[in-house]
Scaffold this active site. Structure first.
Site, PDB file in Angstrom:
ATOM      1  N   ASP A 418      42.212  59.147  29.907  1.00 55.04           N
ATOM      2  CA  ASP A 418      41.420  59.405  31.290  1.00 55.04           C
ATOM      3  C   ASP A 418      39.912  58.949  30.803  1.00 55.04           C
ATOM      4  O   ASP A 418      39.765  58.552  29.860  1.00 55.04           O
ATOM      5  CB  ASP A 418      41.396  61.138  31.359  1.00 55.04           C
ATOM      6  CG  ASP A 418      40.444  61.464  32.327  1.00 55.04           C
ATOM      7  OD1 ASP A 418      40.264  60.756  33.288  1.00 55.04           O
ATOM      8  OD2 ASP A 418      39.686  62.379  32.187  1.00 55.04           O
ATOM      9  N   ARG A 843      40.577  55.278  40.471  1.00 54.12           N
ATOM     10  CA  ARG A 843      41.156  55.815  41.762  1.00 54.12           C
ATOM     11  C   ARG A 843      42.545  56.493  42.089  1.00 54.12           C
ATOM     12  O   ARG A 843      43.212  56.398  42.904  1.00 54.12           O
ATOM     13  CB  ARG A 843      40.941  54.936  42.984  1.00 54.12           C
ATOM     14  CG  ARG A 843      39.457  54.936  43.394  1.00 54.12           C
ATOM     15  CD  ARG A 843      39.176  56.252  44.137  1.00 54.12           C
ATOM     16  NE  ARG A 843      37.645  56.365  44.220  1.00 54.12           N
ATOM     17  CZ  ARG A 843      37.077  57.359  44.202  1.00 54.12           C
ATOM     18  NH1 ARG A 843      37.530  58.445  43.696  1.00 54.12           N
ATOM     19  NH2 ARG A 843      35.495  57.695  44.300  1.00 54.12           N
TER      20      ARG A 843
END
Lengths: 1357, 337
Positions: A418, A843
């Site tokens: 992440d 995204r």
């Protein structure tokens, strides 16, 4: 509600697809409801009514057992393990006297040991689950019961209750927001625990309930909610509220989900809709699936093979038994008659088969599993104990939350990370700035000297003590009173949308929407330009100690297309000035051309900053005369009131005044990476680990971070960006990418040898920019555009520098990924992505994160590791082989789902390269040795079978068989499995290549397994036949023969123990005191126990069991026995020793080399400096120097997660408490309009026409329509239009034609525009060239899709 | 910036938790391995030579008396209807058979190591626990009871006790002179003193009331050696020797020592005659019987294998060390300067 029929799917296929999906889920849900249970109906304040439906209570149970059920359930679970059942089966076999070749205790003792160890472990685990369940269940919340608020435990909260939540409290269940203490039923929540996003979100109650502010009213509230059944969709909710014979639609915007934290809101009331296990949080967490390591799977396969082998051995011996009984045993009956039940040789053979299965079962000892568990547990503790993985800032040590995956850490090939909170700290710091051509903030001091942090307090008592800045020159310049510097900071203190809160005098707290803004305003604050407070019409600052109040004339708000924001203020002297900050790319065009020199210097600075991976903004101002202002103000008003294309018109107006500005300087903000991130990434890539970043962030941000953490470098051959919206375009882009990669690498190969292409880098950069332009905002026809922007790279000049690192990177956005992950595209995507050195997916939704991981798992057979910190990473963490949670700021969901957790990304290198590598190494060595020792032990029985009439006579004493695995040989190998180190930890970090054997699975695989069992069988042959040859004729020195069974057993057993001990001594490379104690101790214990077991005392008590009395002393006193043992040991060990030595010399592994060098160095007492052999150096050296600043491409701009709309919020004053507003008058025009405008934007963001035509209507009648009544979403979220609003919006459709005119791109938006749902699609599809409304991108359901308009503008500059 | 209080959760800094325990890290370096191999090799060769010399010095005389061949003096005893058959085996010794001489009987193809055979005894009986005399262990099946009476000692091992007896005569001037046999201490000390005990009855016979002798036995256990109470019952040396079952199907067991009288120093050269009371049937299962005279050294009886194996391994080690030296010289580990 959401009507999608006839939506122009050609234009908006992606979003359409998603929406269809959503819709069908909703419908599907309803259908299912009808089938399985009735629709969820919740009536407020009516427990009796709600009880009918038996909804789950708010009590959560994650534990598995209670005291009563523990034993049966746990045993049941344990016997589901094949191995345990197998041993149980053996135990039963042993109870049959005809079969029993061993006493029952040889099996039951180890089995009981294993079962109890596992049971203890399970019990401990469950105890902690109980504890945490209790802790959560016993949290208090205030429930409205019969009109009064009562404190109730969470677990007693029921569906239908109305609960009161206070600021900073966790939401106890999924509740429908009824009313809040804030105006307009607004409340702010932080959803970090849920989706990992730390920015605040706004939720709003529906207007009718918002008025129910006090408990009495609420107590009489008897609305009924009909909604979808529980599901795990975090971002959607559809339901209807029936109250007073009216229907009100409910959306996610009205919901507060369990796990959220209430922020900036004094209190709010909510109606519990889903409780406990039905909450979205719990529905999302689910049961963790049990993860197995590849070694585990291999081990299970091998164990199956061994079972097969066992059956073969048993079969061979049974056949032997049949033959023997027929040929010999039959005749031998005079001395040994056949048992009456066993009166023929075939039956005897059958029994003998089972007998041999029993005695040969030790090839798969039950202690294998328990030993493996123990070793893993130990390794987990080492991880927990590692000080170098302790983060002192947050006082968190690393934690191995599962103990079953350690060795897999040594085999990782793919890391999925992440971004926010994992790579970055999500902290923005004001790092550098350039003011009037002078750059500040460079650390110019001599290297190694820690620059001193500036102390601001003497200058400025209001300074934020946490602010760090090191360049004294800037402070000097402020003190001296340099006008540019002052203006620079004045701009920063005025031009923003930050809200301030002054709790006590001088104690300022800024609430910024984006951390970037906060950093800038804080910087200004510390340099003496303190933003104190604001009202809708004023901004009060303290400039160099003097309070100044500016009147705020206008905020020209930020949006993704403008990439800038401005304020127009009038200072106390009455001068009007426009301050603007924005992306350099947009700002430069709007500067007065007079000072080209300054522009170019600043531009150079910007380049430098960008090369350092900083986020840059350019600052400019413009003086306005009163007339200019008046004129503009008029046109602005006009534009604002425009009925159509309002957004466009406003933008045009803004554009008009943001011209002819004077450059002030530039700022550089560091999106602070976590410590050591670039180094870690560099190191991990050197270890051949591929790192993919999967982030929910915008592409630009993600790429930026990619650069700053050195995943992407300017040395890269090419950064490929995939951002197509249709299957075709994505496929096309992927193909093109591959072609390019092929062409480029071919070209590079051809180009090898040509030196010094000066322009190469330049050309590359130019092209990259073109490439990057793909997804930019002006890419209405992006697909068509990009080729023209980027002429194909000439084949030969492809750069030389890259021939060293011919690397590609892939950036793919979520909407493209959605296509790329479709079954027929998977392969194509995979082949492209895997050819790239770095992959960034931006995204992406949590689900997509998991899909990507699954994709790699499925196709690559590689070990994957996912690291993340937010709840949005949970799915990815769970689906990866190994999930790592960063215990950072973003809640604990990720940590709870993870297998390992620690506080800093950089600990990953230690976790993998040190702990993982060691664990793998140890586990492999352990397994090799373990199989070896058991084959050596067991196969002796097989050989003996040929000499004892295949009668399943054991060679050894039964006690020896019982204790061999659990006492005599367990500890040395455990110690090795626990402590062994081939090279010290710092070497494994120095030579990341040492990690490779794990990835290639070299240390324990089927081949290695065969080698070790062959060695084991060889040893067993030696151990049987050497004593056989020696002892058959040997006598003691007193003439008594030595060939009796007991002497033979003792001799063989002793030889076996000695041989396997010598072998473990050879295998142990790291002799700690434990190894010494265990190896010598095991040998000692063998002799001690053997002598004890053969002693008189035990025999006298139990003559049946201890009939080996005296064997040990009689046998072991004989020199010939020791000669036999020595001989057997030599025959077993000498070849191994020779083989290892030769292998070390002929084919040394890197680890051998490192170890050798290390030892030589130690021996020579050389200073442990960097004098280490240069041969291997190259493989290991970590990238020196953080910043290869050369020729950095510019990645600047308003990359941060800034949202439009707050400017309006401010000028309207809506979000200010009355107290802070003071006497400030509401700006009449905005006073009620902002929220409507917001809603309009939200509802109809893209087709400018819609909003344009809606807005005047609404703002004109501002008062007449209750401003918040129907807005289903204020700042974010869903697109549903309130049901009863449909009538109102209907007229809007009349103007569709205007809209179409306005929006040249797509006439098909017409129908869309009417249906607000479509707006998001239009937006997401990026068709519009001028997207205005992009409020709260993250929160909207199609949110990720919004990004594409924002991308990579700077590259195109 | 770091606050002291923040270290509350800090793991303890010990060598153990930080995996920095001091450790010896051996490596198979040439400096150790090659000389090591050479040394081991030389030592093994030395031992091997010693063993071989010792083993060669041991005299062994083995005589098969199964009587399967018609020429064999015991051939007539193999006829099934013979009882109390005695046959004589003549042999001569060329040189002095140095004493003490051990006299063994040997059986082949005899599976004392069969599992069911092996378990077929009752240890509790054999330590003289009379309560087990009445109810022998079921392991003794099918020699647990006979005619409803318990068998003592029960089980297949005891039942199949070797019952050939031997007498050795030296033929001196055509006259047979009995060579005295010493039957004491031929069993393990622990067997005689601990593992096997007679029940505490005088006379011993009383303990065996209501029991049967094993079916193959001609006399009950308490009459095994009526002349010597310390050699009677379960502590009869021959019984003990038999009960210590052999590990392999071909075995020999000590029958007597020759340590007394004129034969203290060994068996002088000359002609001998061995009188065998041939009782034990082995023909049925293709077994053979033999007797062995042997003397022993410090390492026991003759054992060629051990010496040869040591020599072979020793020389292999030496060869390996040379090979390793060559390999090492050629592919030496790259060393730091």
């Amino acid at each position: 509600m959401t009507v999608l029929k006839g939506a122009p799917g050609i234009w908006f296929p992606v979003v359409l697809h998603l929406h269809k999906k959503k819709k069908s889920q909703c419908d599907g849900g309803e259908a299912r409801k009808r089938r399985t249970e009735e629709e969820r109906k919740v009536k407020a304040n009516d427990r009796e009514y709600n009880e009918k439906f038996q909804y789950a209570s708010n009590c959560i149970v994650t534990s598995k057992y209670n005291i009563v059920t523990f034993l049966p359930v746990n045993l049941f679970e344990q016997f589901q393990e094949v191995a345990n059942t197998y041993f149980l089966f053996l135990l039963i076999l042993q109870l049959i006297p005809q079969i029993s070749s061993l006493s029952w205790f040889t099996t039951i003792v180890p089995l009981a040991l294993v079962l109890s160890i596992t049971a203890v472990k399970d019990a401990t685990d469950d105890y902690f689950r109980h504890k945490s369940d209790n802790q959560v269940n016993n949290r208090e919340s205030q429930v409205l019961i019969r009109g009064s608020l009562q404190n109730e435990k969470w677990m007693n909260v029921r569906v239908g209750d109305i609960i009161k939540l206070e600021n900073n409290q966790f939401v106890a269940a999924d509740v429908l927001l009824l009313s809040t203490s804030e105006p307009h039923g607004l409340c702010y929540i932080e959803t970090a625990e849920l989706d990992g996003e730390t920015n605040m979100k706004v939720r709003q109650s529906i207007s009718v309930t918002a008025e129910l502010c006090d408990p009495n009213h609420l107590a009489s509230f008897d609305g009924e909610v009909m909604c979808e059944p529980p599901n795990n969709k975090l971002d959607r909710f559809c339901g209807t509220l029936y109250w007073r014979e009216k229907k009100y639609p409910l959306t996610n915007q009205n919901m507060l989900l369990r796990g959220c934290v209430l922020r900036n809101t004094e209190a709010c009331y909510g109606l519990v809709i889903f409780a406990g296990p039905d909450t979205k949080l719990m529905q999302n967490s689910g049961r963790t699936k049990f993860k197995r390591t590849s070694i585990d799977r291999l081990m299970n396969t091998l164990v199956l093979w061994i079972f097969g082998f066992l059956v073969c051995m048993g079969g061979i011996l049974a056949v032997g038994n049949a033959i023997w009984e027929k040929e010999v045993g039959f005749l031998f009956q005079s001395f040994l008659p056949w048992d009456p039940p066993v009166d023929n040789f075939l039956f005897s053979a059958f029994l003998s088969f089972w007998s041999y299965v029993i005695i040969l079962n030790t090839v798969v000892p039950i202690s294998l599993y328990v030993s493996v568990e123990v070793i893993r547990l130990g390794h987990s503790y080492f991880i927990n104990w590692d000080q170098q993985m302790f983060c002192s800032q947050c006082n968190t040590a690393a934690e191995a939350r599962t103990t079953t995956l350690n060795e897999e850490l040594g085999q990782v090939e793919y890391i999925f990370s992440d971004k926010t909170g994992t790579l970055t700290q999500n902290i923005m710091t004001f790092n550098k700035c350039s003011i009037n051509g002078q750059s500040y903030g460079e650390l110019t001091g001599p290297l190694g000297i820690q620059p001193t942090r500036l102390n601001f307090t003497p200058l400025n008592p209001l300074a934020d003590p946490n602010f760090c800045f090191y360049d004294e020159k800037l402070l000097e310049s402020v003190k001296v009173g340099d006008s540019h510097t002052h203006e620079f900071f004045r701009l920063l203190s005025l031009c923003h949308t930050v809200m301030s809160e002054e709790k006590s005098e001088g104690e300022l707290v800024y609430k910024a929407q984006s951390p970037d803004e906060g950093a800038l305003v804080t910087a200004a604050r510390n340099f003496g330009f303190v933003f104190r407070s604001r009202t809708p019409g004023t901004i009060t600052t303290t400039e160099m100690g003097q309070t100044v109040t500016y009147s705020l004339l206008a905020i020209l708000d930020f949006n993704n297309i403008r990439k800038r924001m401005s304020v127009i203020v009038r200072n106390p002297e009455g001068r009007i000035r426009l301050y603007c900050k924005g992306a350099d790319t947009v700002l430069v065009e709007r500067l007065q051309p007079c000072n080209q020199e300054l522009i170019s210097i600043t531009s150079d600075h910007l380049n430098e900053y960008a090369a350092d991976g900083l986020r840059t903004l350019a600052l400019a101002y413009r003086d306005l005369s009163e007339e200019e202002w008046e004129a503009w103000s008029e046109s602005h008003r006009f534009a604002d009131k425009a009925t159509d294309c309002r957004e466009d018109r406003l933008a045009a107006t803004y554009d008009k005044i943001e011209q002819e500005m004077l450059l002030l300087g530039a700022t550089a903000i560091e999106d602070k990476l976590q410590e050591g991130v670039p180094e870690t990434i560099a190191l991990l890539s050197l270890a051949n680990i591929k790192i993919w970043v999967l982030t929910g962030d915008k592409q630009e941000t993600a790429v930026n971070i990619g650069y700053s953490c050195k995943m992407l470098t300017d040395d890269m051959t090419e950064v490929i960006i995939i951002s197509g919206h249709t299957v075709q375009s994505v496929r096309h882009e992927l193909r093109r990418a591959r072609e390019r990669m092929l062409a480029l690498s071919r070209a590079r190969e051809e180009g090898k040898g040509i030196e010094g292409w000066a322009e190469a880098g330049f050309m590359r950069n130019g092209c990259k920019e073109g490439q990057a332009g793909d997804g930019t905002a002006d890419g209405g026809g992006e697909g068509a555009r990009k080729p023209s922007q980027c002429p194909p790279i000439p084949p030969i000049p492809s750069n030389l520098m890259d021939s060293i690192s011919g690397e590609f990177a892939l950036v793919i956005s979520g909407h493209s990924l959605a296509h790329a992950l479709e079954p027929d595209m998977e392969e194509e995507f995979l082949s492209t992505a895997c050819a790239c050195k770095a992959v960034i997916c931006c995204r992406v939704t949590p689900l997509q994160k998991a899909q990507v991981v699954e994709l790699i798992k499925k196709h690559k057979k590689a070990v994957t590791l996912a690291v993340g910190d937010g709840a949005n990473d949970v799915s990815m963490i769970k689906s990866a082989h190994i999930g790592v949670g960063i215990s950072g700021q973003e809640g604990i969901q990720a940590v709870l789902a993870s297998d390992y957790s620690f506080a800093q990304f950089r600990f990953l290198q230690r976790l993998l390269l040190v702990h993982g590598r060691w664990s793998y190494l140890r586990m492999c060595r352990f397994l090799c040795y373990f199989f070896y020792k058991n084959f050596a032990f067991t196969m002796v029985h097989f050989w003996f079978g040929f000499f004892c009439g295949f009668s399943a006579q054991t060679v050894y004493d039964q006690f020896f068989i019982t204790l061999y695995n659990i006492v005599y040989t367990s500890l040395p190998v455990l110690a090795m499995g626990m402590f062994d180190q081939d090279v010290p930890d710092q070497r494994s970090l120095e030579y990341p290549k040492l990690y490779e054997p794990g990835q290639l699975n070299l240390l324990f695989n089927k081949r290695e397994f065969f080698i070790c069992i062959t060695q084991g069988i060889y040893t067993s042959v030696v151990l049987f036949f050497v004593p056989y040859a020696v002892l058959s004729d040997a006598t003691q020195s007193n003439g008594v023969p030595l060939a009796d069974y007991q002497s033979f057993a003792v001799t063989t057993a002793t030889a076996l123990v000695i041989v396997v001990s010598v072998q473990i001594a050879l295998d142990t490379g790291f002799w700690t005191v434990f190894n010494h104690v265990f190896v010598w101790g095991s040998l000692g214990s063998f002799f001690t126990i053997m002598f004890a077991l053969h002693s008189q005392t035990l025999f006298r008590n139990l003559p049946n069991q201890f009939h080996f009395v005296g064997s040990a002393q009689n046998t072991l006193l004989q020199p010939v026995v020791w000669l036999t043992i020595a001989l057997a040991t030599a025959i077993c060990i000498v070849p191994v020793l020779a083989f290892r030595f030769l292998k070390l010399d002929l084919k040394p592994q890197l680890s051998d080399t490192v170890r050798y060098t290390q030892l030589v160095r130690q021996k020579r007492r050389k200073p442990a400096g960097r004098s280490m052999g240069g041969v291997w150096r190259g493989t290991g050296s970590v990238s020196e120097g953080r910043l290869g600043a050369r020729g950095g491409s510019r990645r600047s701009g308003y990359a941060f997660a800034h949202q439009e709309g707050f400017g309006e919020l401010i000028t309207s004053g809506k979000n200010m408490r009355l107290s802070s507003l003071g006497l400030a008058s509401f700006a009449s025009r905005h006073s009620t309009g902002w929220i409507d405008t917001l809603r309009r934007k939200k509802n109809n963001p893209t087709p400018p026409g819609t909003s344009g035509e809606n807005s005047p209507a609404l703002s004109i009648v501002s008062g007449s329509v209750p401003p918040l009544s129907n807005s289903s979403s204020v700042l974010g979220g869903s697109q549903e239009t309130p049901i009863e609003e449909e009538a109102v919006t209907a007229p809007a459709q009349n103007t569709d034609s205007d809209l179409a005119v306005c929006k040249q791109t797509s006439t098909s938006a017409v129908s869309e525009a009417a249906k607000p749902h479509g707006s998001a699609q239009a937006n997401a599809a990026g068709v519009s060239t001028s997207i205005r409304g992009r409020p709260h991108v993250k929160d909207s359901s199609g949110g990720w899709a919004h990004s594409l308009g924002t991308v990579q503008v700077s590259h195109c500059l | 910036m770091k606050e002291e209080g923040n270290y509350a959760n800090r793991p303890s800094n010990t060598a153990f938790t930080q995996q920095r325990l001091p450790a010896w890290q051996p490596m198979l370096s040439a400096g150790v391995v090659i000389p090591g191999f050479l040394l081991i090799g030389l030592a093994f060769i030395g031992i091997g030579v010693g063993l071989l010399i010792t083993s060669r010095s041991i005299q062994v005389l083995e005589l098969d008396y199964t009587g399967t061949e018609t020429s064999s003096p015991c051939y007539q005893c193999t006829m099934s209807n013979q009882s109390n058959c005695v046959c004589k085996l003549s042999f001569s010794i060329g040189t002095l058979f140095k004493g003490p001489v051990f006299f063994y009987y040997g059986l082949t193809n005899y599976f004392q190591n069969q599992r069911k055979y092996g378990v077929s005894k009752d240890f509790n009986q054999l330590i003289g626990d009379v309560s087990y005399f009445k109810s022998p262990s079921s392991d003794c099946q099918p020699y647990q009871r006979v005619n409803g009476k318990p068998i003592v000692p029960c089980g297949a091992i005891a039942n199949s006790m070797f019952n050939d007896t031997f007498k050795l005569y030296q033929i001196i001037n055509g006259k047979e002179e009995l060579v005295p046999f010493d039957g004491k201490g031929i069993a393990w000390w622990t067997d005689y003193n601990i593992k096997y005990r007679n029940p505490d009855y005088t006379p011993l016979k009383n303990a065996f009331n209501d029991t049967e002798k094993p079916v193959f036995w001609t006399k009950p256990a308490y009459e095994l050696d009526t002349s010597d109470a310390s050699n009677n019952g379960f502590i009869n040396q021959d019984f003990l020797v038999w009960m210590r079952r052999a590990a392999l199907p071909n075995f020999r067991k000590l029958y007597r020592r020759i340590t007394e009288g004129n034969y203290k120093d060994g068996l002088p050269a000359g002609n001998y005659s061995l009188e065998i009371s041939y009782n034990y049937p082995v023909i049925s299962f293709e077994g053979t019987k033999k007797v062995t005279f042997s003397n022993v050294s410090w390492m026991g009886g003759q054992n060629e294998f051990l010496g040869i194996a040591y020599l072979v391994i020793g020389s292999m080690c030496v060869v390996m060390s040379v090979v390793m030296l060559i390999v090492y010289a050629k592919f030496r580990f790259p060393e730091e300067d």
